[in-house]
Design a protein around this motif. Structure first.
Motif, PDB file in Angstrom:
ATOM      1  N   ALA A 138      24.468  11.450 -36.036  1.00  0.00           N
ATOM      2  CA  ALA A 138      23.526  10.396 -35.628  1.00  0.00           C
ATOM      3  C   ALA A 138      23.024   9.627 -36.842  1.00  0.00           C
ATOM      4  O   ALA A 138      22.944   8.391 -36.825  1.00  0.00           O
ATOM      5  N   ALA A 139      22.673  10.344 -37.909  1.00  0.00           N
ATOM      6  CA  ALA A 139      22.194   9.695 -39.129  1.00  0.00           C
ATOM      7  C   ALA A 139      23.272   8.801 -39.735  1.00  0.00           C
ATOM      8  O   ALA A 139      22.984   7.693 -40.214  1.00  0.00           O
ATOM      9  N   ILE A 140      24.509   9.256 -39.703  1.00  0.00           N
ATOM     10  CA  ILE A 140      25.624   8.467 -40.242  1.00  0.00           C
ATOM     11  C   ILE A 140      25.809   7.177 -39.446  1.00  0.00           C
ATOM     12  O   ILE A 140      26.011   6.097 -40.021  1.00  0.00           O
ATOM     13  N   PHE A 141      25.732   7.265 -38.124  1.00  0.00           N
ATOM     14  CA  PHE A 141      25.844   6.058 -37.302  1.00  0.00           C
ATOM     15  C   PHE A 141      24.737   5.060 -37.644  1.00  0.00           C
ATOM     16  O   PHE A 141      24.987   3.850 -37.756  1.00  0.00           O
ATOM     17  N   HIS A 142      23.522   5.553 -37.819  1.00  0.00           N
ATOM     18  CA  HIS A 142      22.406   4.665 -38.164  1.00  0.00           C
ATOM     19  C   HIS A 142      22.677   3.974 -39.502  1.00  0.00           C
ATOM     20  O   HIS A 142      22.461   2.756 -39.641  1.00  0.00           O
ATOM     21  N   ALA A 143      23.149   4.724 -40.483  1.00  0.00           N
ATOM     22  CA  ALA A 143      23.446   4.154 -41.795  1.00  0.00           C
ATOM     23  C   ALA A 143      24.542   3.095 -41.706  1.00  0.00           C
ATOM     24  O   ALA A 143      24.458   2.034 -42.343  1.00  0.00           O
ATOM     25  N   ILE A 144      25.577   3.370 -40.899  1.00  0.00           N
ATOM     26  CA  ILE A 144      26.675   2.414 -40.748  1.00  0.00           C
ATOM     27  C   ILE A 144      26.186   1.129 -40.082  1.00  0.00           C
ATOM     28  O   ILE A 144      26.503   0.019 -40.531  1.00  0.00           O
ATOM     29  N   PHE A 145      25.402   1.275 -39.017  1.00  0.00           N
ATOM     30  CA  PHE A 145      24.874   0.085 -38.344  1.00  0.00           C
ATOM     31  C   PHE A 145      24.042  -0.754 -39.314  1.00  0.00           C
ATOM     32  O   PHE A 145      24.100  -1.991 -39.302  1.00  0.00           O
ATOM     33  N   SER A 146      23.276  -0.085 -40.174  1.00  0.00           N
ATOM     34  CA  SER A 146      22.438  -0.804 -41.136  1.00  0.00           C
ATOM     35  C   SER A 146      23.290  -1.566 -42.153  1.00  0.00           C
ATOM     36  O   SER A 146      22.974  -2.705 -42.522  1.00  0.00           O
ATOM     37  N   LEU A 147      24.386  -0.949 -42.598  1.00  0.00           N
ATOM     38  CA  LEU A 147      25.269  -1.625 -43.555  1.00  0.00           C
ATOM     39  C   LEU A 147      25.953  -2.835 -42.919  1.00  0.00           C
ATOM     40  O   LEU A 147      26.107  -3.884 -43.561  1.00  0.00           O
ATOM     41  N   VAL A 148      26.362  -2.690 -41.656  1.00  0.00           N
ATOM     42  CA  VAL A 148      27.003  -3.805 -40.954  1.00  0.00           C
ATOM     43  C   VAL A 148      26.045  -4.986 -40.841  1.00  0.00           C
ATOM     44  O   VAL A 148      26.396  -6.136 -41.142  1.00  0.00           O
ATOM     45  N   VAL A 149      24.813  -4.700 -40.419  1.00  0.00           N
ATOM     46  CA  VAL A 149      23.818  -5.764 -40.291  1.00  0.00           C
ATOM     47  C   VAL A 149      23.495  -6.364 -41.656  1.00  0.00           C
ATOM     48  O   VAL A 149      23.334  -7.586 -41.791  1.00  0.00           O
ATOM     49  N   ALA A 150      23.420  -5.518 -42.676  1.00  0.00           N
ATOM     50  CA  ALA A 150      23.145  -6.010 -44.033  1.00  0.00           C
ATOM     51  C   ALA A 150      24.214  -7.010 -44.473  1.00  0.00           C
ATOM     52  O   ALA A 150      23.899  -8.059 -45.052  1.00  0.00           O
ATOM     53  N   ASP A 151      25.475  -6.690 -44.198  1.00  0.00           N
ATOM     54  CA  ASP A 151      26.562  -7.601 -44.557  1.00  0.00           C
ATOM     55  C   ASP A 151      26.467  -8.920 -43.797  1.00  0.00           C
ATOM     56  O   ASP A 151      26.627 -10.006 -44.363  1.00  0.00           O
ATOM     57  N   LEU A 152      26.215  -8.832 -42.493  1.00  0.00           N
ATOM     58  CA  LEU A 152      26.206 -10.028 -41.650  1.00  0.00           C
ATOM     59  C   LEU A 152      25.037 -10.965 -41.960  1.00  0.00           C
ATOM     60  O   LEU A 152      25.145 -12.173 -41.745  1.00  0.00           O
ATOM     61  N   THR A 153      23.943 -10.408 -42.444  1.00  0.00           N
ATOM     62  CA  THR A 153      22.752 -11.230 -42.701  1.00  0.00           C
ATOM     63  C   THR A 153      22.563 -11.554 -44.180  1.00  0.00           C
ATOM     64  O   THR A 153      21.621 -12.262 -44.537  1.00  0.00           O
ATOM     65  N   ALA A 154      23.448 -11.081 -45.035  1.00  0.00           N
ATOM     66  CA  ALA A 154      23.248 -11.205 -46.482  1.00  0.00           C
ATOM     67  C   ALA A 154      23.092 -12.653 -46.928  1.00  0.00           C
ATOM     68  O   ALA A 154      22.197 -12.980 -47.722  1.00  0.00           O
TER      69      ALA A 154
END
Length: 449
Positions: free
Chosen positions: A148-164
């Motif tokens: 679960a923690a890994i999924f949260h981290a991945i979702f955060s990285l994806v959003v970080a890339d898209l909004t950078a």
């Protein structure tokens, strides 16, 4: 392992982040002395940021308590705040393992070119730890918690890339992204709201940012005057006397002035590292982009974030009182409302009206999710030795009102089937984040400009 993690956390962001930035600067062939200067400048900026945030805690938290007492809010779940929540998250088995696992995962995803962000915001790994700890407690499985923690981290990285790109444009710092676990979770709502606002005649094709307000209303749009007005409103709502109210007015106006100036110090420190990173990747990776993932605190200097962040305090108290089914009494986290709404400013390009509307909607989600997690959060706090509910009262935090927390926890209830569903969502997310160039750079304000 726990001892190593405790030592890293004890360094604090003002020390650990500069240490990481020195290494990053050297990796990008920045000279040793320039790396030190840049990193220490960023550390000084974070020191200043912490001092400003301490003003919020010292002066606004008592005012929030006065509002609660004055309005007679009798809700059964107490908000313990983000600091306590982070402590609870890191006190669990998931929390003890989360830093090396998430850091290693991030490096792997960089090598696989599935992300452009290196999240150095180690202290906010607590968001991932909390997600994993809640799932581990409910499922009885440490493995499920780590997944679960890994999924949260991945979702955060994806959003970080898209909004950078939009983050860089609005706040005026190249080469960064926002990867913090709560801020990223608000982006889907704010992005959807922005699309809806584009269809509404009153909001369509307008950008009512603070500069627009200042041009239209003159001095009433000046950040200092806005701070004075907001301070007076909060003091009246809290029923303070003249002395306390005057202090609140000065503090709110001070926040409006100090936040942008402190953020400029962080910008000054990051710029040489950002330029070195661009040159490094242009030479060796045909211009491949790389983002330094930072805490959402670097976005707080925007006047829209500060203005709406202060306005949302009484709005959240009102929502807590009138929303059917909400049991959470906002307390410890309420004075830090700008952190909850900062990405609305980014997604709405500084538009005050859009940011206020979508931030209000977000706080509704925060209250309901915090209520949903209250029983589990209470058990987690007690197991961690915090004795948060020794008298039988349930506890929670606005900090846990995280959409990613909720979606991951609900989808993982069925076990393997839920994990398969999350893998599918992750695959789709990676497709869009790696195939799309990111959120297009838009016209908008920047802190540095």
């Amino acid at each position: 392992m726990q001892g190593v993690i405790d030592y890293i956390l004890s360094l604090g962001g003002t020390v650990f982040v500069p240490l990481v930035l020195i290494v990053v600067g050297l990796l990008f062939r920045l000279s040793f002395l320039k790396s030190i200067k840049s990193a220490v400048t960023v550390g000084v900026g974070f020191l200043g940021l912490n001092l400003v945030v301490s003003l919020i805690s010292q002066y606004l938290s008592p005012v929030v308590q006065s509002m609660v007492d004055r309005f007679g809010l009798h809700l059964t779940v107490i908000d313990l705040g983000s600091g306590t929540s982070a402590g609870i998250a890191f006190s669990t088995a998931v929390g003890a393992l989360i830093i090396p696992i998430i850091f290693g995962l991030n490096v792997l995803l960089l090598f696989l070119r599935l992300t452009k962000t290196m999240n150095i915001d180690i202290f906010n790994y607590s968001h991932y730890a909390l997600t994993g700890s809640l799932v581990a407690l409910v499922s009885g499985s440490l493995l499920y918690g780590l997944i679960a923690a890994i999924f949260h981290a991945i979702f955060s990285l994806v959003v970080a890339d898209l909004t950078a790109k939009r983050v860089q444009k609005i706040i005026g710092i190249d080469g960064i992204s926002i990867s913090q676990g709560y801020a990223t979770s608000t982006v889907p709502l704010y992005a959807l709201a922005d699309k809806i606002f584009d269809k509404i005649p009153f909001l369509k094709n307008k950008n009512m940012d603070t500069q627009f307000i200042q041009k239209r209303f003159g001095m009433f749009g000046d950040p200092v005057i806005i701070g004075v007005i907001l301070g007076v409103i909060i003091s009246l709502l809290a029923g303070t006397g003249f002395k306390e109210g005057a202090n609140v007015v000065i503090v709110v106006a001070g926040i409006m002035i100090l936040f942008p100036r402190v953020i400029r110090i962080i910008v000054e420190g990051l710029m040489p590292i950002s330029e070195a990173a661009k040159e490094f990747f242009n030479k060796r990776f045909q211009g491949k982009e790389f983002y330094i993932g930072l805490d959402s605190a670097v976005t707080l200097g925007h006047p829209t974030t500060i203005t709406v962040g202060i306005l949302i305090i009484p709005i959240t108290l009102l929502l807590a009182a009138i929303l059917p089914g909400n049991n959470v009494l906002p307390l410890a986290d309420l004075a830090f409302a700008p952190f909850f709404i900062c990405m609305a400013t980014i997604m709405h390009k500084g538009d005050v009206i859009r940011t206020l509307i979508s931030s209000t909607i977000n706080m509704i989600f925060v209250l309901y999710i915090a209520t949903y997690f209250a029983p589990t959060y209470t058990d987690l706090a007690n197991e961690g030795g915090f004795n948060a509910a020794s008298d039988g009262t349930e506890v929670s935090a606005l900090y846990v009102g995280n959409v990613f927390d909720f979606v991951i926890a609900v989808l993982m209830r069925p076990g393997v089937l839920g994990i398969i569903g999350l893998v599918a969502i992750t695959a789709i997310a990676f497709y869009f984040s790696t195939k799309k160039p990111g959120v297009k750079q838009d016209q908008g304000d920047s802190i540095s400009g």
